[in-house]
Motif scaffolding. Structure first.
Motif, mmCIF file in Angstrom:
data_model
loop_
_atom_site.group_PDB
_atom_site.id
_atom_site.type_symbol
_atom_site.label_atom_id
_atom_site.label_comp_id
_atom_site.label_asym_id
_atom_site.label_seq_id
_atom_site.Cartn_x
_atom_site.Cartn_y
_atom_site.Cartn_z
ATOM 1 N N PHE B 93 0.856 -1.174 0.000
ATOM 2 C CA PHE B 93 0.000 0.000 0.000
ATOM 3 C C PHE B 93 0.899 1.233 0.000
ATOM 4 O O PHE B 93 1.707 1.390 0.912
ATOM 5 C CB PHE B 93 -0.789 -0.041 1.315
ATOM 6 C CG PHE B 93 -2.198 0.443 1.215
ATOM 7 C CD1 PHE B 93 -3.102 -0.247 0.427
ATOM 8 C CD2 PHE B 93 -2.630 1.558 1.913
ATOM 9 C CE1 PHE B 93 -4.414 0.181 0.341
ATOM 10 C CE2 PHE B 93 -3.937 1.993 1.825
ATOM 11 C CZ PHE B 93 -4.826 1.301 1.040
ATOM 12 N N GLN B 94 0.837 2.084 -1.001
ATOM 13 C CA GLN B 94 1.686 3.275 -1.016
ATOM 14 C C GLN B 94 0.909 4.567 -1.178
ATOM 15 O O GLN B 94 0.580 4.948 -2.285
ATOM 16 C CB GLN B 94 2.729 3.188 -2.140
ATOM 17 C CG GLN B 94 3.859 2.225 -1.849
ATOM 18 C CD GLN B 94 4.228 1.418 -3.056
ATOM 19 O OE1 GLN B 94 3.366 1.116 -3.890
ATOM 20 N NE2 GLN B 94 5.489 1.052 -3.170
ATOM 21 N N PRO B 95 0.599 5.219 -0.076
ATOM 22 C CA PRO B 95 -0.162 6.455 -0.194
ATOM 23 C C PRO B 95 0.749 7.638 -0.525
ATOM 24 O O PRO B 95 1.436 7.601 -1.533
ATOM 25 C CB PRO B 95 -0.806 6.585 1.177
ATOM 26 C CG PRO B 95 -0.066 5.686 2.118
ATOM 27 C CD PRO B 95 0.893 4.885 1.318
ATOM 28 N N ARG B 96 0.766 8.644 0.277
ATOM 29 C CA ARG B 96 1.543 9.886 0.147
ATOM 30 C C ARG B 96 1.026 10.787 -0.970
ATOM 31 O O ARG B 96 1.452 10.721 -2.110
ATOM 32 C CB ARG B 96 3.028 9.599 -0.083
ATOM 33 C CG ARG B 96 3.699 9.132 1.164
ATOM 34 C CD ARG B 96 5.110 9.656 1.325
ATOM 35 N NE ARG B 96 5.565 9.257 2.650
ATOM 36 C CZ ARG B 96 6.208 8.107 2.919
ATOM 37 N NH1 ARG B 96 6.528 7.301 1.958
ATOM 38 N NH2 ARG B 96 6.531 7.822 4.158
ATOM 39 N N SER B 97 0.088 11.638 -0.582
ATOM 40 C CA SER B 97 -0.440 12.624 -1.502
ATOM 41 C C SER B 97 -0.469 13.976 -0.809
ATOM 42 O O SER B 97 -1.191 14.172 0.161
ATOM 43 C CB SER B 97 -1.851 12.240 -1.935
ATOM 44 O OG SER B 97 -2.512 13.358 -2.484
ATOM 45 N N GLU B 98 0.340 14.892 -1.293
ATOM 46 C CA GLU B 98 0.366 16.252 -0.732
ATOM 47 C C GLU B 98 -0.998 16.904 -0.902
ATOM 48 O O GLU B 98 -1.441 17.661 -0.050
ATOM 49 C CB GLU B 98 1.431 17.111 -1.424
ATOM 50 C CG GLU B 98 2.767 17.065 -0.740
ATOM 51 C CD GLU B 98 3.722 18.149 -1.253
ATOM 52 O OE1 GLU B 98 3.258 19.165 -1.805
ATOM 53 O OE2 GLU B 98 4.938 17.964 -1.102
ATOM 54 N N MET B 99 -1.648 16.586 -2.013
ATOM 55 C CA MET B 99 -2.964 17.162 -2.297
ATOM 56 C C MET B 99 -3.953 16.865 -1.171
ATOM 57 O O MET B 99 -4.697 17.747 -0.737
ATOM 58 C CB MET B 99 -3.493 16.599 -3.619
ATOM 59 C CG MET B 99 -4.863 17.085 -3.998
ATOM 60 S SD MET B 99 -5.483 16.266 -5.485
ATOM 61 C CE MET B 99 -6.005 14.677 -4.841
ATOM 62 N N VAL B 100 -3.954 15.610 -0.695
ATOM 63 C CA VAL B 100 -4.887 15.217 0.359
ATOM 64 C C VAL B 100 -4.404 15.731 1.717
ATOM 65 O O VAL B 100 -5.203 16.183 2.533
ATOM 66 C CB VAL B 100 -5.084 13.688 0.362
ATOM 67 C CG1 VAL B 100 -6.071 13.282 1.443
ATOM 68 C CG2 VAL B 100 -5.570 13.206 -0.989
ATOM 69 N N LEU B 101 -3.094 15.665 1.925
ATOM 70 C CA LEU B 101 -2.531 16.172 3.181
ATOM 71 C C LEU B 101 -2.950 17.620 3.407
ATOM 72 O O LEU B 101 -3.305 18.019 4.515
ATOM 73 C CB LEU B 101 -1.003 16.045 3.138
ATOM 74 C CG LEU B 101 -0.213 16.576 4.339
ATOM 75 C CD1 LEU B 101 -0.650 15.904 5.634
ATOM 76 C CD2 LEU B 101 1.285 16.385 4.125
ATOM 77 N N LYS B 102 -2.934 18.399 2.346
ATOM 78 C CA LYS B 102 -3.298 19.812 2.459
ATOM 79 C C LYS B 102 -4.781 19.988 2.801
ATOM 80 O O LYS B 102 -5.153 20.936 3.493
ATOM 81 C CB LYS B 102 -2.920 20.570 1.185
ATOM 82 C CG LYS B 102 -1.408 20.739 1.074
ATOM 83 C CD LYS B 102 -0.940 21.595 -0.060
ATOM 84 C CE LYS B 102 0.587 21.772 0.060
ATOM 85 N NZ LYS B 102 1.084 22.911 -0.696
#
Lengths: 190, 190
Positions: B93-102
Motif C-alpha cells: 500500500f503506497q499512499p503519500r499525496s500532498e494534495m490530500v494532506l493539504k
DNA sequence: ATTTTCATGTAATCTGTTACATGATTAC
DNA sequence: GTAATCATGTAACAGATTACATGAAAAT
C-alpha cells in the motif's frame, strides 16, 4: 528562514488538532490522514526536534514510562503561520503504486495467480469501502461535513479515501475477471 | 539470489515491450506507466547496471551521439522469470499525496486561496480526463482491451488512471465549492 | 507469565531528487 | 545561431525503512 519538509507540515497539521507526544502523532499518522501520508516514529522524533529548533512547536517535558522524559508538543503561532503559507501552494503530483505497476506487466506472469491477487485486492478494498462509508456517515452526523467545523479536514480526507477505494475495488474486480477469462480460454484451447 | 528493487521490476516490465536504451526507458517512464511510477535517468542508469550484473538484462553496445557508447538493453529469460515471480506477490500500500494532506489542514489557511488551489487541481484533472478518455478509446479500437493482447497492461493502467482523475476532479470541485462557501458566509457576516 | 501499550531515541541502509558534466545531431 | 533531442554517467543530498536499544505499566 528554516526549511520545513512535507513531513514537518504533516506533523504541524496534526498538532492543529491539539498538543501531542511523538508517540501520539505516530498513531494519528494512521487514521484517517495515514491513508494518504505515512511515517514511522523513527522519522517523527527527529522531525519534531527540528520543528522545535525552528520555533514552530513548543515542548513541555514530563515523566515518561520508560527511561526518558515524555515530551508533549504544542504548535506555536510561528508554526501556524508557516503551515498557512505552505497550504495554498500547488501540491506536487505523487504517483507510485505497486498495484498499478504490476498490472502494467500483468501478461508476463501466470494469469491465474494474478487473478487471485487482484481479487484479493478487490475484496480488501470492498471491506474498507464498507467500513469507511459508515465512518463518513457518522462524521456527517456530527457536523464534520461543514467546512467551518474543525473536523472538516478529517471528513474531506475520508471522502477521497472512500472514492479511491471504490475505484480500486471496481478496477481490481474488472482486472481479476479479465485475467480469469484468459485462464478459461487457455483451458478450452488446450 | 540477487535482490531486485521495485524500480528494477519496473524497468524489466518496460523491457518486456522490447529492447531499449536507458534514455528510451526514461521517456517510457512517463506515459502511461509514469502516471503511477516515476524515475529519473540518474536512478535508471545505475539500476540497469545492477540488472545486468544480476543477469536479468543483456547489453549490446554501439556508437553513441555523445562521448560514451550507446547501450541497448534486452530482458533475459532470467529477467522474465524474476518478473513473473514478483508480479503475483501482494503489492504494498503506497499512499503519500500532498494534495490530500493539504485538505486535512484546509481550515488552517485562507479559504479563498485554498479554493483557488483546489479549483486549479480540478481543472487540470478535468483536462487530463478528457485527453486520457480519448487515448483509452483509441487503445480499445486497436484491441488493447483484450487481456491477451500485449498492450493490455497499458490499457489497464490508463483505465485506473482515468478513474483516479475522475475522482480527483469530482473531489477537488466539491472541496473548492465548500471553501468558497466559507468565504461568502464570512463576507456576509462581517 | 507473556503480550500489548506507552514512550523515546539512534544507526545502518535503501530510495529518490537535484545538480553537475560532456558532446553530437537535428530542428527552428 | 540557438534550442531541443539523443545519450550516458556521477555526486551530493534529502527522504524513508528496518533494525537495534531501553524500560515501566497494564492487560490477558
Amino acid at each position: 528562514m528554516w526549511f520545513v519538509s512535507t513531513l514537518g507540515y504533516a506533523l504541524l497539521s496534526l498538532l492543529t488538532r491539539g498538543p501531542a507526544t511523538g508517540y501520539d502523532l505516530t498513531r494519528r499518522m494512521r487514521e484517517p490522514i495515514g491513508y494518504f501520508w505515512v511515517a514511522q516514529h523513527s522519522q517523527i522524533y527527529p522531525e519534531l526536534a527540528r520543528l522545535a529548533g525552528a520555533g514552530h512547536v513548543e515542548v513541555r517535558e514530563g515523566d515518561g514510562p520508560g527511561p526518558r522524559a515524555k515530551k508533549t508538543y504544542t504548535i506555536t503561532e510561528s508554526g501556524r503561520a508557516a503551515l498557512a503559507e505552505w497550504l495554498p501552494e500547488p501540491p506536487a503530483f505523487q504517483p507510485r503504486s505497486e498495484m498499478v505497476l504490476k498490472a502494467y506487466a500483468a501478461n508476463s506472469a501466470d494469469p491465474a495467480r494474478m487473478a487471485v491477487m487482484y481479487q484479493r485486492i478487490a475484496d480488501e478494498a470492498g471491506e474498507r469501502l464498507k467500513a469507511w462509508r459508515a465512518e463518513l456517515e457518522a462524521m456527517a452526523k456530527q457536523g464534520y461535513s461543514d467546512p467551518s467545523h474543525p473536523g472538516f479536514g478529517n471528513y474531506a480526507v475520508l471522502k477521497i479515501g472512500l472514492e479511491s477505494q471504490r475505484v480500486t475495488h471496481d478496477w481490481a474486480t474488472w482486472l481479476a475477471a479479465e485475467l480469469r477469462e484468459v485462464v478459461s480460454e487457455h483451458d478450452g484451447a488446450d
